[in-house]
Design a protein around this motif. Structure first.
Motif, PDB file in Angstrom:
ATOM      1  N   PHE A 115       0.824  -1.206   0.000  1.00  0.00           N
ATOM      2  CA  PHE A 115       0.000   0.000   0.000  1.00  0.00           C
ATOM      3  C   PHE A 115       0.861   1.261   0.000  1.00  0.00           C
ATOM      4  O   PHE A 115       0.532   2.251  -0.670  1.00  0.00           O
ATOM      5  CB  PHE A 115      -0.928   0.010   1.218  1.00  0.00           C
ATOM      6  CG  PHE A 115      -1.894   1.161   1.218  1.00  0.00           C
ATOM      7  CD1 PHE A 115      -3.037   1.113   0.434  1.00  0.00           C
ATOM      8  CD2 PHE A 115      -1.656   2.296   1.977  1.00  0.00           C
ATOM      9  CE1 PHE A 115      -3.938   2.182   0.414  1.00  0.00           C
ATOM     10  CE2 PHE A 115      -2.537   3.365   1.967  1.00  0.00           C
ATOM     11  CZ  PHE A 115      -3.685   3.307   1.183  1.00  0.00           C
ATOM     12  N   ALA A 116       1.970   1.246   0.751  1.00  0.00           N
ATOM     13  CA  ALA A 116       2.856   2.411   0.797  1.00  0.00           C
ATOM     14  C   ALA A 116       3.395   2.746  -0.586  1.00  0.00           C
ATOM     15  O   ALA A 116       3.411   3.912  -1.002  1.00  0.00           O
ATOM     16  CB  ALA A 116       4.006   2.151   1.770  1.00  0.00           C
ATOM     17  N   ALA A 117       3.836   1.723  -1.320  1.00  0.00           N
ATOM     18  CA  ALA A 117       4.375   1.952  -2.658  1.00  0.00           C
ATOM     19  C   ALA A 117       3.299   2.459  -3.608  1.00  0.00           C
ATOM     20  O   ALA A 117       3.505   3.435  -4.345  1.00  0.00           O
ATOM     21  CB  ALA A 117       4.987   0.658  -3.201  1.00  0.00           C
ATOM     22  N   ALA A 118       2.139   1.803  -3.602  1.00  0.00           N
ATOM     23  CA  ALA A 118       1.061   2.172  -4.523  1.00  0.00           C
ATOM     24  C   ALA A 118       0.535   3.569  -4.236  1.00  0.00           C
ATOM     25  O   ALA A 118       0.339   4.387  -5.148  1.00  0.00           O
ATOM     26  CB  ALA A 118      -0.077   1.145  -4.432  1.00  0.00           C
ATOM     27  N   ILE A 120       3.612  -1.452  -9.148  1.00  0.00           N
ATOM     28  CA  ILE A 120       2.876  -1.785 -10.381  1.00  0.00           C
ATOM     29  C   ILE A 120       1.433  -1.303 -10.280  1.00  0.00           C
ATOM     30  O   ILE A 120       0.881  -0.701 -11.219  1.00  0.00           O
ATOM     31  CB  ILE A 120       2.917  -3.308 -10.629  1.00  0.00           C
ATOM     32  CG1 ILE A 120       4.348  -3.776 -10.918  1.00  0.00           C
ATOM     33  CG2 ILE A 120       1.983  -3.686 -11.783  1.00  0.00           C
ATOM     34  CD1 ILE A 120       4.944  -3.212 -12.187  1.00  0.00           C
ATOM     35  N   ILE A 121       0.811  -1.538  -9.142  1.00  0.00           N
ATOM     36  CA  ILE A 121      -0.586  -1.120  -8.955  1.00  0.00           C
ATOM     37  C   ILE A 121      -0.695   0.408  -8.961  1.00  0.00           C
ATOM     38  O   ILE A 121      -1.543   0.984  -9.651  1.00  0.00           O
ATOM     39  CB  ILE A 121      -1.148  -1.697  -7.641  1.00  0.00           C
ATOM     40  CG1 ILE A 121      -1.193  -3.230  -7.710  1.00  0.00           C
ATOM     41  CG2 ILE A 121      -2.553  -1.143  -7.356  1.00  0.00           C
ATOM     42  CD1 ILE A 121      -1.544  -3.900  -6.401  1.00  0.00           C
ATOM     43  N   GLY A 122       0.174   1.070  -8.205  1.00  0.00           N
ATOM     44  CA  GLY A 122       0.125   2.525  -8.123  1.00  0.00           C
ATOM     45  C   GLY A 122       0.467   3.221  -9.415  1.00  0.00           C
ATOM     46  O   GLY A 122       0.067   4.372  -9.639  1.00  0.00           O
ATOM     47  N   ASN A 123       1.186   2.531 -10.288  1.00  0.00           N
ATOM     48  CA  ASN A 123       1.552   3.122 -11.570  1.00  0.00           C
ATOM     49  C   ASN A 123       0.350   3.269 -12.498  1.00  0.00           C
ATOM     50  O   ASN A 123       0.367   4.104 -13.403  1.00  0.00           O
ATOM     51  CB  ASN A 123       2.633   2.267 -12.235  1.00  0.00           C
ATOM     52  CG  ASN A 123       3.346   2.994 -13.349  1.00  0.00           C
ATOM     53  OD1 ASN A 123       3.609   4.201 -13.254  1.00  0.00           O
ATOM     54  ND2 ASN A 123       3.664   2.280 -14.413  1.00  0.00           N
ATOM     55  N   ILE A 176       8.777  -1.236 -13.737  1.00  0.00           N
ATOM     56  CA  ILE A 176       8.522   0.146 -13.315  1.00  0.00           C
ATOM     57  C   ILE A 176       9.556   1.095 -13.899  1.00  0.00           C
ATOM     58  O   ILE A 176       9.247   2.226 -14.300  1.00  0.00           O
ATOM     59  CB  ILE A 176       8.507   0.243 -11.776  1.00  0.00           C
ATOM     60  CG1 ILE A 176       7.136  -0.176 -11.256  1.00  0.00           C
ATOM     61  CG2 ILE A 176       8.817   1.640 -11.288  1.00  0.00           C
ATOM     62  CD1 ILE A 176       6.006   0.746 -11.664  1.00  0.00           C
ATOM     63  N   ALA A 177      10.815   0.667 -13.940  1.00  0.00           N
ATOM     64  CA  ALA A 177      11.873   1.524 -14.481  1.00  0.00           C
ATOM     65  C   ALA A 177      11.596   1.906 -15.928  1.00  0.00           C
ATOM     66  O   ALA A 177      11.991   2.995 -16.385  1.00  0.00           O
ATOM     67  CB  ALA A 177      13.218   0.811 -14.368  1.00  0.00           C
ATOM     68  N   LYS A 178      10.890   1.041 -16.674  1.00  0.00           N
ATOM     69  CA  LYS A 178      10.610   1.302 -18.084  1.00  0.00           C
ATOM     70  C   LYS A 178       9.245   1.941 -18.321  1.00  0.00           C
ATOM     71  O   LYS A 178       9.040   2.586 -19.362  1.00  0.00           O
ATOM     72  CB  LYS A 178      10.684  -0.022 -18.868  1.00  0.00           C
ATOM     73  CG  LYS A 178      12.059  -0.674 -18.873  1.00  0.00           C
ATOM     74  CD  LYS A 178      13.070   0.179 -19.629  1.00  0.00           C
ATOM     75  CE  LYS A 178      14.412  -0.531 -19.726  1.00  0.00           C
ATOM     76  NZ  LYS A 178      15.421   0.302 -20.453  1.00  0.00           N
ATOM     77  N   THR A 179       8.307   1.781 -17.383  1.00  0.00           N
ATOM     78  CA  THR A 179       6.913   2.193 -17.666  1.00  0.00           C
ATOM     79  C   THR A 179       6.384   3.247 -16.694  1.00  0.00           C
ATOM     80  O   THR A 179       5.194   3.558 -16.745  1.00  0.00           O
ATOM     81  CB  THR A 179       5.989   0.964 -17.616  1.00  0.00           C
ATOM     82  OG1 THR A 179       5.983   0.419 -16.270  1.00  0.00           O
ATOM     83  CG2 THR A 179       6.429  -0.104 -18.587  1.00  0.00           C
ATOM     84  N   LEU A 180       7.219   3.792 -15.823  1.00  0.00           N
ATOM     85  CA  LEU A 180       6.727   4.739 -14.808  1.00  0.00           C
ATOM     86  C   LEU A 180       6.000   5.929 -15.429  1.00  0.00           C
ATOM     87  O   LEU A 180       6.518   6.580 -16.331  1.00  0.00           O
ATOM     88  CB  LEU A 180       7.891   5.249 -13.951  1.00  0.00           C
ATOM     89  CG  LEU A 180       7.536   6.250 -12.839  1.00  0.00           C
ATOM     90  CD1 LEU A 180       6.571   5.631 -11.834  1.00  0.00           C
ATOM     91  CD2 LEU A 180       8.794   6.736 -12.134  1.00  0.00           C
ATOM     92  N   ARG A 181       4.786   6.167 -14.972  1.00  0.00           N
ATOM     93  CA  ARG A 181       3.999   7.313 -15.426  1.00  0.00           C
ATOM     94  C   ARG A 181       4.327   8.521 -14.534  1.00  0.00           C
ATOM     95  O   ARG A 181       3.960   8.567 -13.376  1.00  0.00           O
ATOM     96  CB  ARG A 181       2.494   7.013 -15.335  1.00  0.00           C
ATOM     97  CG  ARG A 181       2.016   5.978 -16.327  1.00  0.00           C
ATOM     98  CD  ARG A 181       0.568   5.588 -16.022  1.00  0.00           C
ATOM     99  NE  ARG A 181      -0.282   6.767 -15.932  1.00  0.00           N
ATOM    100  CZ  ARG A 181      -1.336   6.855 -15.115  1.00  0.00           C
ATOM    101  NH1 ARG A 181      -1.650   5.860 -14.321  1.00  0.00           N
ATOM    102  NH2 ARG A 181      -2.064   7.945 -15.105  1.00  0.00           N
ATOM    103  N   TRP A 182       5.018   9.491 -15.084  1.00  0.00           N
ATOM    104  CA  TRP A 182       5.447  10.656 -14.317  1.00  0.00           C
ATOM    105  C   TRP A 182       4.342  11.707 -14.209  1.00  0.00           C
ATOM    106  O   TRP A 182       4.315  12.486 -13.239  1.00  0.00           O
ATOM    107  CB  TRP A 182       6.660  11.295 -14.984  1.00  0.00           C
ATOM    108  CG  TRP A 182       7.874  10.422 -15.053  1.00  0.00           C
ATOM    109  CD1 TRP A 182       8.223   9.565 -16.041  1.00  0.00           C
ATOM    110  CD2 TRP A 182       8.893  10.292 -14.052  1.00  0.00           C
ATOM    111  NE1 TRP A 182       9.399   8.926 -15.763  1.00  0.00           N
ATOM    112  CE2 TRP A 182       9.837   9.350 -14.535  1.00  0.00           C
ATOM    113  CE3 TRP A 182       9.123  10.885 -12.792  1.00  0.00           C
ATOM    114  CZ2 TRP A 182      10.981   9.005 -13.819  1.00  0.00           C
ATOM    115  CZ3 TRP A 182      10.259  10.540 -12.080  1.00  0.00           C
ATOM    116  CH2 TRP A 182      11.163   9.614 -12.592  1.00  0.00           C
TER     117      TRP A 182
END
Length: 259
Positions: free
Chosen positions: A77-80, A161-164, A249-255
């Motif tokens: 949950f913290a990461a997402a 992954i979920i939070g992204n 995540i390193a390749k698909t992170l939504r900024w």
């Protein structure tokens, strides 16, 4: 050398802000520390209806199971929630322009998640030993630190992954509750799998929470029957999950949030 120093300075700032934002939020503190403790005591009431020998075995399995559930939920949950809220508040956009790499962002929050997991584990151990549950930890209980080194990154990466991809707080909370109730039931957190149907035991082998529970059980419980090969497999599987999802995540992170 200058580049490394700049990266460490950015990491330090993000870690400090992570601790501040995490521990000033009363809801996060409650769900990280008080909620797992409440689960431990609620499910320990079942032991009151058992014979002494069965009760002891039940508590031996319950304590590491609740530890795994609380640690996994908090890290995920913290990461997402961090990715979701930072993207919605344009914090990620600012970090992107600085620039700060996805690795720096993820690792800084992982440090906070790891410290939180250590605190959760110690609190539950103290409650189990001195809180009337008659739990006797193993002589090598401190090896739970190694279990956390494999388990926390795995569940943290799942949260990334979920939070992204989730932008709504309500949707994120709903997904987390469904996911961890599902994993808790199928991994043997809420009831032992020793008397479960064979198909359920087989399904549990595909649940990451099962392997964190096994690692913590091997570390803190005296009655564990896990072989060295089972422990090694659980550790490798969890760290494999973390590596794969961190690379994604390193390749698909939504900024930037959707307009």
């Amino acid at each position: 050398m200058g580049t490394r120093k700049k990266m460490m300075n950015k990491m330090s700032v993000l870690v400090k802000s992570g601790f501040f934002s995490t521990y000033r939020d009363s809801a996060t503190v409650i769900f990280s520390f008080l909620f797992p403790t409440a689960i431990l005591y609620v499910f320990s009431l079942i032991a009151l209806t058992m014979p002494a020998s069965s009760s002891s075995a039940y508590i031996e399995g319950l304590v590491p199971a609740v530890m795994a559930f609380g640690i996994g939920f908090s890290a995920c949950f913290a990461a997402a929630n961090t990715l979701r809220s930072w993207r919605q508040d344009d914090v990620l956009r600012v970090l992107w322009l600085m620039p700060v790499s996805p690795f720096t962002i993820a690792f800084s929050r992982l440090i906070v998640a790891m410290v939180t997991a250590i605190g959760q584990t110690l609190l539950l151990l103290v409650c189990a030993v001195y809180g009337g549950l008659h739990f006797t930890p193993s002589a090598h209980w401190w090896l739970f630190l190694f279990a956390l080194c494999f388990g926390v990154p795995a569940f943290f990466s799942i949260g990334l992954i979920i939070g992204n991809w989730v932008d709504s707080q309500e949707l994120l909370t709903t997904l987390m509750n469904i996911l961890f109730i599902f994993m808790g039931v199928l991994s043997g957190v809420f009831f032992p799998l020793t008397e479960a149907p064979k198909w359920l035991v087989q399904v549990s082998n595909f649940i990451p929470l099962t392997y964190l529970r096994k690692l913590l059980e091997a570390a803190v419980s005296t009655g564990t029957e896990l072989s060295t090969r089972q422990i090694e497999f659980a550790a490798l599987l969890l760290i494999g999950i973390a590596i794969v999802f961190f690379c994604i995540i390193a390749k698909t992170l939504r900024w930037i949030k959707k307009r």
